[in-house]
Write an enzyme that holds these catalytic residues in place. Structure first.
Site, PDB file in Angstrom:
ATOM      1  N   ARG A  74       8.602   4.168  -0.024  1.00  0.00           N
ATOM      2  CA  ARG A  74       8.658   3.368  -1.093  1.00  0.00           C
ATOM      3  C   ARG A  74       9.044   4.357  -2.140  1.00  0.00           C
ATOM      4  NH1 ARG A  74       2.742   1.588  -2.360  1.00  0.00           N
ATOM      5  NH2 ARG A  74       3.057   0.357  -0.773  1.00  0.00           N
ATOM      6  N   ARG A 143       0.539   5.803  -9.648  1.00  0.00           N
ATOM      7  CA  ARG A 143       1.767   4.950  -9.014  1.00  0.00           C
ATOM      8  C   ARG A 143       2.885   4.512 -10.067  1.00  0.00           C
ATOM      9  NH1 ARG A 143      -0.264   2.698  -3.896  1.00  0.00           N
ATOM     10  NH2 ARG A 143      -1.835   4.260  -3.022  1.00  0.00           N
ATOM     11  N   LYS A 209      -5.885   5.837  -5.354  1.00  0.00           N
ATOM     12  CA  LYS A 209      -4.587   5.428  -6.169  1.00  0.00           C
ATOM     13  C   LYS A 209      -5.049   4.822  -7.735  1.00  0.00           C
ATOM     14  CE  LYS A 209      -3.843   1.840  -3.288  1.00  0.00           C
ATOM     15  NZ  LYS A 209      -3.582   0.600  -2.477  1.00  0.00           N
ATOM     16  N   LYS A 211      -3.297   2.789 -11.014  1.00  0.00           N
ATOM     17  CA  LYS A 211      -2.142   1.937 -11.371  1.00  0.00           C
ATOM     18  C   LYS A 211      -2.092   1.596 -12.757  1.00  0.00           C
ATOM     19  CE  LYS A 211      -1.484  -0.089  -6.816  1.00  0.00           C
ATOM     20  NZ  LYS A 211      -1.681  -1.166  -6.129  1.00  0.00           N
ATOM     21  N   CYS A 430       2.900 -10.807   0.573  1.00  0.00           N
ATOM     22  CA  CYS A 430       2.947  -9.373   1.000  1.00  0.00           C
ATOM     23  C   CYS A 430       3.651  -9.389   2.186  1.00  0.00           C
ATOM     24  CB  CYS A 430       1.745  -8.817   1.020  1.00  0.00           C
ATOM     25  SG  CYS A 430       0.487  -9.421   2.404  1.00  0.00           S
ATOM     26  N   CYS A 436       2.612  -3.917   8.229  1.00  0.00           N
ATOM     27  CA  CYS A 436       1.408  -3.418   7.653  1.00  0.00           C
ATOM     28  C   CYS A 436       0.495  -3.234   8.499  1.00  0.00           C
ATOM     29  CB  CYS A 436       1.188  -4.337   6.511  1.00  0.00           C
ATOM     30  SG  CYS A 436      -0.563  -3.848   5.860  1.00  0.00           S
ATOM     31  N   CYS A 475      -4.334  -9.800   4.227  1.00  0.00           N
ATOM     32  CA  CYS A 475      -5.811  -9.234   4.177  1.00  0.00           C
ATOM     33  C   CYS A 475      -6.027  -9.218   2.778  1.00  0.00           C
ATOM     34  CB  CYS A 475      -5.636  -8.094   4.746  1.00  0.00           C
ATOM     35  SG  CYS A 475      -5.209  -6.659   3.804  1.00  0.00           S
ATOM     36  N   CYS A 479      -2.088  -7.242  -2.033  1.00  0.00           N
ATOM     37  CA  CYS A 479      -0.945  -6.720  -2.399  1.00  0.00           C
ATOM     38  C   CYS A 479      -0.030  -7.654  -3.495  1.00  0.00           C
ATOM     39  CB  CYS A 479      -0.237  -6.201  -1.420  1.00  0.00           C
ATOM     40  SG  CYS A 479      -1.265  -4.741  -0.728  1.00  0.00           S
TER      41      CYS A 479
HETATM   42 FE1  SRM Z   1      -0.599  -2.924  -1.319  1.00  0.00          FE
HETATM   43  C1  SRM Z   1      -2.278  -0.926   0.842  1.00  0.00           C
HETATM   44  C2  SRM Z   1       1.971  -3.164   0.160  1.00  0.00           C
HETATM   45  C3  SRM Z   1       1.086  -3.842  -4.298  1.00  0.00           C
HETATM   46  C4  SRM Z   1      -3.610  -3.315  -3.122  1.00  0.00           C
HETATM   47  N1  SRM Z   1      -0.132  -2.185   0.487  1.00  0.00           N
HETATM   48  C5  SRM Z   1      -0.923  -1.498   1.164  1.00  0.00           C
HETATM   49  C6  SRM Z   1      -0.196  -0.746   2.312  1.00  0.00           C
HETATM   50  C7  SRM Z   1       0.650   0.428   1.979  1.00  0.00           C
HETATM   51  C8  SRM Z   1      -0.723  -0.964   3.728  1.00  0.00           C
HETATM   52  C9  SRM Z   1      -1.587   0.417   4.058  1.00  0.00           C
HETATM   53  O1  SRM Z   1      -2.179   0.915   3.101  1.00  0.00           O
HETATM   54  O2  SRM Z   1      -1.411   0.990   5.358  1.00  0.00           O
HETATM   55  C10 SRM Z   1       0.922  -1.808   2.514  1.00  0.00           C
HETATM   56  C11 SRM Z   1       2.350  -1.699   2.844  1.00  0.00           C
HETATM   57  C12 SRM Z   1       2.750  -2.763   3.827  1.00  0.00           C
HETATM   58  C13 SRM Z   1       4.327  -2.781   4.280  1.00  0.00           C
HETATM   59  O3  SRM Z   1       4.467  -3.230   5.544  1.00  0.00           O
HETATM   60  O4  SRM Z   1       5.093  -2.572   3.809  1.00  0.00           O
HETATM   61  C14 SRM Z   1       0.892  -2.303   0.877  1.00  0.00           C
HETATM   62  N2  SRM Z   1       1.167  -3.294  -1.876  1.00  0.00           N
HETATM   63  C15 SRM Z   1       2.097  -3.431  -0.958  1.00  0.00           C
HETATM   64  C16 SRM Z   1       3.396  -4.219  -1.559  1.00  0.00           C
HETATM   65  C17 SRM Z   1       4.623  -3.639  -0.800  1.00  0.00           C
HETATM   66  C18 SRM Z   1       3.268  -5.554  -1.590  1.00  0.00           C
HETATM   67  C19 SRM Z   1       4.320  -6.424  -1.813  1.00  0.00           C
HETATM   68  O5  SRM Z   1       4.321  -7.677  -1.307  1.00  0.00           O
HETATM   69  O6  SRM Z   1       5.256  -5.953  -2.691  1.00  0.00           O
HETATM   70  C20 SRM Z   1       3.069  -3.548  -2.856  1.00  0.00           C
HETATM   71  C21 SRM Z   1       3.936  -2.419  -3.359  1.00  0.00           C
HETATM   72  C22 SRM Z   1       3.719  -2.024  -4.592  1.00  0.00           C
HETATM   73  C23 SRM Z   1       4.402  -0.762  -5.253  1.00  0.00           C
HETATM   74  O7  SRM Z   1       5.577  -0.826  -5.233  1.00  0.00           O
HETATM   75  O8  SRM Z   1       3.690   0.221  -5.568  1.00  0.00           O
HETATM   76  C24 SRM Z   1       1.610  -3.635  -3.176  1.00  0.00           C
HETATM   77  N3  SRM Z   1      -1.359  -3.420  -3.277  1.00  0.00           N
HETATM   78  C25 SRM Z   1      -0.551  -3.930  -4.298  1.00  0.00           C
HETATM   79  C26 SRM Z   1      -1.198  -4.728  -5.410  1.00  0.00           C
HETATM   80  C27 SRM Z   1      -0.773  -5.324  -6.592  1.00  0.00           C
HETATM   81  C28 SRM Z   1      -0.165  -4.435  -7.806  1.00  0.00           C
HETATM   82  O9  SRM Z   1      -0.601  -3.176  -7.711  1.00  0.00           O
HETATM   83  O10 SRM Z   1       0.222  -5.043  -8.730  1.00  0.00           O
HETATM   84  C29 SRM Z   1      -2.540  -4.419  -5.049  1.00  0.00           C
HETATM   85  C30 SRM Z   1      -3.832  -4.892  -5.816  1.00  0.00           C
HETATM   86  C31 SRM Z   1      -4.007  -4.302  -6.980  1.00  0.00           C
HETATM   87  C32 SRM Z   1      -4.912  -2.908  -6.786  1.00  0.00           C
HETATM   88  O11 SRM Z   1      -4.253  -2.071  -6.462  1.00  0.00           O
HETATM   89  O12 SRM Z   1      -6.028  -3.232  -6.584  1.00  0.00           O
HETATM   90  C33 SRM Z   1      -2.534  -3.640  -3.751  1.00  0.00           C
HETATM   91  N4  SRM Z   1      -2.492  -2.073  -1.165  1.00  0.00           N
HETATM   92  C34 SRM Z   1      -3.669  -2.506  -2.056  1.00  0.00           C
HETATM   93  C35 SRM Z   1      -4.820  -2.032  -1.379  1.00  0.00           C
HETATM   94  C36 SRM Z   1      -6.429  -2.241  -1.714  1.00  0.00           C
HETATM   95  C37 SRM Z   1      -6.679  -1.088  -2.811  1.00  0.00           C
HETATM   96  C38 SRM Z   1      -7.973  -1.112  -3.096  1.00  0.00           C
HETATM   97  O13 SRM Z   1      -8.541  -0.916  -4.283  1.00  0.00           O
HETATM   98  O14 SRM Z   1      -8.973  -1.461  -2.169  1.00  0.00           O
HETATM   99  C39 SRM Z   1      -4.394  -1.348  -0.147  1.00  0.00           C
HETATM  100  C40 SRM Z   1      -5.404  -0.756   0.891  1.00  0.00           C
HETATM  101  C41 SRM Z   1      -5.799   0.700   0.692  1.00  0.00           C
HETATM  102  O15 SRM Z   1      -5.383   1.281  -0.618  1.00  0.00           O
HETATM  103  O16 SRM Z   1      -6.552   1.053   1.030  1.00  0.00           O
HETATM  104  C42 SRM Z   1      -3.064  -1.459  -0.118  1.00  0.00           C
HETATM  105 FE1  SF4 Z   2      -1.018  -5.442   4.224  1.00  0.00          FE
HETATM  106 FE2  SF4 Z   2      -3.036  -6.372   3.177  1.00  0.00          FE
HETATM  107 FE3  SF4 Z   2      -1.655  -5.494   1.548  1.00  0.00          FE
HETATM  108 FE4  SF4 Z   2      -0.695  -7.514   2.818  1.00  0.00          FE
HETATM  109  S1  SF4 Z   2      -2.507  -7.321   1.385  1.00  0.00           S
HETATM  110  S2  SF4 Z   2       0.431  -5.589   2.476  1.00  0.00           S
HETATM  111  S3  SF4 Z   2      -1.716  -7.353   4.918  1.00  0.00           S
HETATM  112  S4  SF4 Z   2      -2.635  -4.136   2.989  1.00  0.00           S
END
Ligand code: SRM
Ligand code: SF4
Length: 570
Positions: A74, A143, A209, A211, A430, A436, A475, A479
């Site tokens: 990323r 981030r 993390k 944000k 997502c 993922c 899930c 995201c």
């Molecule tokens: Fe996310 C984890 C993709 C925005 C909450 N996110 C992941 C991972 C890295 C999976 C992993 O940990 O193994 C995903 C990679 C999937 C893949 O195959 O590429 C992933 N997240 C994404 C992206 C690419 C989704 C998208 O459709 O664009 C976004 C990348 C953002 C960036 O450029 O940095 C992305 N993730 C978000 C957001 C939205 C936002 O920030 O605006 C959230 C919700 C806000 C938040 O952070 O609470 C988000 N991602 C998570 C979480 C849950 C965090 C938590 O507090 O529980 C995880 C899992 C974790 O961190 O344990 C996660």
């Molecule tokens: Fe993966 Fe869940 Fe984030 Fe979708 S919402 S990219 S399935 S961690």
């Protein structure tokens, strides 16, 4: 506390990593397809995730073969701003080392998928060659900083973009590990170079993390309140008066674990125009010092805000800063601006927003989006902005050029904003399967047919042009910010989704779970009676989410049950 084999925790790995070095260099040189478990946690701080192709995993296992290990990388892109040369280099690298796609993320960054371990160094060197980095795009650090994407040439938008860059630079880790490991910097065998310090993060970095997003009430495209620190810049007559700081946003949750929940940030304090960096720094230090390091599922700032309360948070910030803070000021209603299509920038130039379905810049038999973008960016050298809606903006174009770009993309089969139904253009998904590792269901790959079904249901209810946001994830981690849209569709178990309604289009109210396990094929037909009810009973300009919120879940559930008794699985 999350364990990484042999009882080792993420906190221990960070602490013993010599500022994010760990055994990454050794793991990298080894012949294996992946990294050792502790180093898998550390490479996230370098913007890398180790995973495997989930599509082929079962067949490979049945043949007794190892999974197809691969990496996601990323790139950290504050405010989504890129030059044409940077974009073109990332595009070139996607062919060389990725899966021939670029993935625009919901936080205005770019992801490469399908990278092999032996390709990581070359990929990161290529990214560095255009002055970009993957450092701190993931991991327990601040981030990528998001902000309003509109490249409008006025003081407000220039200030937002500049603030996002300043915040991003301020919070970048200071470690030399990235340069040393990936860019052949001087190796430091026993640990950090003498004098290398992480003045903010220390040896343990953050508990989780973190944000930061920056918006104005006039344009909340980034869903500012979903950030750990949501910064709302307040302007009067084009002059910045200061910033409201909203703390404790975050969407991650686990099904059936009520102690984990999505939450919108609470506006707590106001800081003057010169106080932003110091105040943001105090918020990050607060989370560094008081965030839960014993339980990663309870480690985000949102839980600290709820556990301690806003008054405690405010008092702590005042003590970090050494002066009293004004409470958050009243704010106007938030709005979302449509950035797709051609818009005046205000300096004689135009910007053109181009929809990118699920953020996936790819070519298919039907549409050469990636090749088309490459050609027009090469030809017109526009400035580029990646949007939090996973779309792309080409900026600084003459109007004639913007029109010509649209024609060139159309000629390659690309569907522009005007070719889409509103529900399609305002949808997010997502990546989910196959990349993922946390995905329970499909998301990106089912978005298009699902949006078509929902658009049909809206049309049948007589409201085909209704503006509503639909977000699907594989899930409950959130995201694609499913809990902040009108409709959230959240992967529950293979083939089934939890359905959320009642949020608002402007991202100021979270939705609530209407139904728990709805089969993919039943989602649109389950929504159909609600659309009919909405069309019949809405008040004036009320949006779908606002309507659902007003009438309440019980009434909505009754309506679904009456129309579709079989739609809801147990
Ligand atoms: Fe996310 C984890 C993709 C925005 C909450 N996110 C992941 C991972 C890295 C999976 C992993 O940990 O193994 C995903 C990679 C999937 C893949 O195959 O590429 C992933 N997240 C994404 C992206 C690419 C989704 C998208 O459709 O664009 C976004 C990348 C953002 C960036 O450029 O940095 C992305 N993730 C978000 C957001 C939205 C936002 O920030 O605006 C959230 C919700 C806000 C938040 O952070 O609470 C988000 N991602 C998570 C979480 C849950 C965090 C938590 O507090 O529980 C995880 C899992 C974790 O961190 O344990 C996660
Ligand atoms: Fe993966 Fe869940 Fe984030 Fe979708 S919402 S990219 S399935 S961690």
């Amino acid at each position: 506390m999350a364990k990484l084999g042999k009882g080792v925790t993420v906190e221990q790995v960070k602490h013993g990593s010599h500022h994010l070095r760990g055994g990454i260099a050794t793991s990298l040189a080894a012949a294996d397809a992946g990294f050792a478990p502790g180093d898998q946690a550390l490479i996230k701080f370098h913007g890398l995730y180790e995973g495997y192709d989930r599509d082929s995993a079962t067949a490979l296992k049945q043949r007794g073969e190892d999974k197809a290990h691969q990496f996601m990388a990323r790139v950290r892109i504050p405010g989504g701003r890129l030059t044409a040369a940077q974009y073109l280099e990332l595009d070139r690298l996607a062919d060389l080392y990725g899966n021939a796609t670029l993935r625009i993320t919901t936080r205005q960054a770019i992801q490469f998928h399908g990278v092999l371990k032996i390709e990581l160094k070359e990929l990161l060197a290529g990214i560095d060659s255009v002055l970009l980095t993957t450092l701190a795009a993931c991991g327990d650090v601040v981030r990528n900083v998001t902000t309003t994407p509109a490249p409008i040439a006025d003081g407000v938008h220039r200030r937002l973009a500049e603030d996002a860059r300043r915040l991003s630079s301020h919070f970048l880790p200071r470690t030399g590990a990235y340069r040393e490991i990936w860019l052949d910097g001087e190796p430091v065998a026993a640990g950090p170079a003498d004098g290398e310090e992480e003045p903010l993060y220390g040896a343990n970095y953050l508990p989780r993390k973190f944000k930061i997003g920056l918006a104005t009430p006039d344009d909340n495209s980034i869903d500012v309140l979903t950030n750990d620190l949501g910064i709302i810049a307040l302007f009067e007559g084009g002059q910045l008066t200061g910033y409201n700081l909203a703390l404790g946003g975050g969407l991650g949750m686990t099904h059936n674990k009520p102690k984990t929940y999505p939450r919108l940030a609470t506006p707590i304090v106001f800081v003057g125009a010169d106080g932003l960096i110091a105040a943001a720094d105090a918020v990050v230090r607060l989370q560094r010092d008081h965030g839960d390091r014993a339980d990663r599922k309870h480690a985000r700032l949102k839980y600290l805000v709820d556990d301690k309360g806003p008054a405690w948070i405010k008092a702590q910030l005042e003590s970090y800063l050494g002066h009293a803070l004004e409470p958050a000021r009243p704010m106007p209603r938030f709005r979302i601006v449509d950035h797709l299509g051609i818009h005046d920038q205000g300096d004689g130039k135009c910007y053109l927003g181009i929809p990118v379905p699920s953020g996936r810049v790819a070519d298919s038999a039907a549409a050469q989006l990636r090749a088309g973008l490459n050609a027009v960016i090469r030809h017109y050298a526009p400035s580029i902005v990646l949007t939090p809606w996973q779309d792309i903006i080409l900026a600084d174009l003459d109007r004639d050029a913007a029109v010509a770009v649209e024609a060139a993309l159309h000629a390659r089969g690309v569907r522009l904003a005007g070719d889409m139904t509103p529900v399609e253009r305002w949808s997010l998904a997502c990546p989910a399967l196959p990349t993922c590792g946390l995905a329970l269901t499909e998301a990106e790959r089912v978005r298009q047919p699902l949006m078509e079904q929902i658009a049909d249901a809206l049309a049948e209810a007589g409201i085909p042009d209704e503006l509503l946001s639909v977000r699907i994830t594989g899930c409950p981690n959130g995201c694609a910010r499913p809990y902040a849209g009108d409709i959230g569709i959240v992967g529950r178990m293979p083939g089934f989704y939890a359905l959320y309604v009642g949020g608002d289009f402007a991202g100021t109210r979270m939705n609530s779970q209407l139904l728990d396990k709805v089969a993919m094929g039943e989602i649109a037909v389950t929504l159909a009676p609600l659309f009919r009810l909405f069309a019949a009973e809405r008040i004036a300009e009320e949006g779908f989410g606002d309507f659902c919120h007003r009438v309440g879940l019980n009434r909505l559930r009754d309506e679904v049950a009456a129309a579709r008794p079989a739609a809801v699985a147990v």
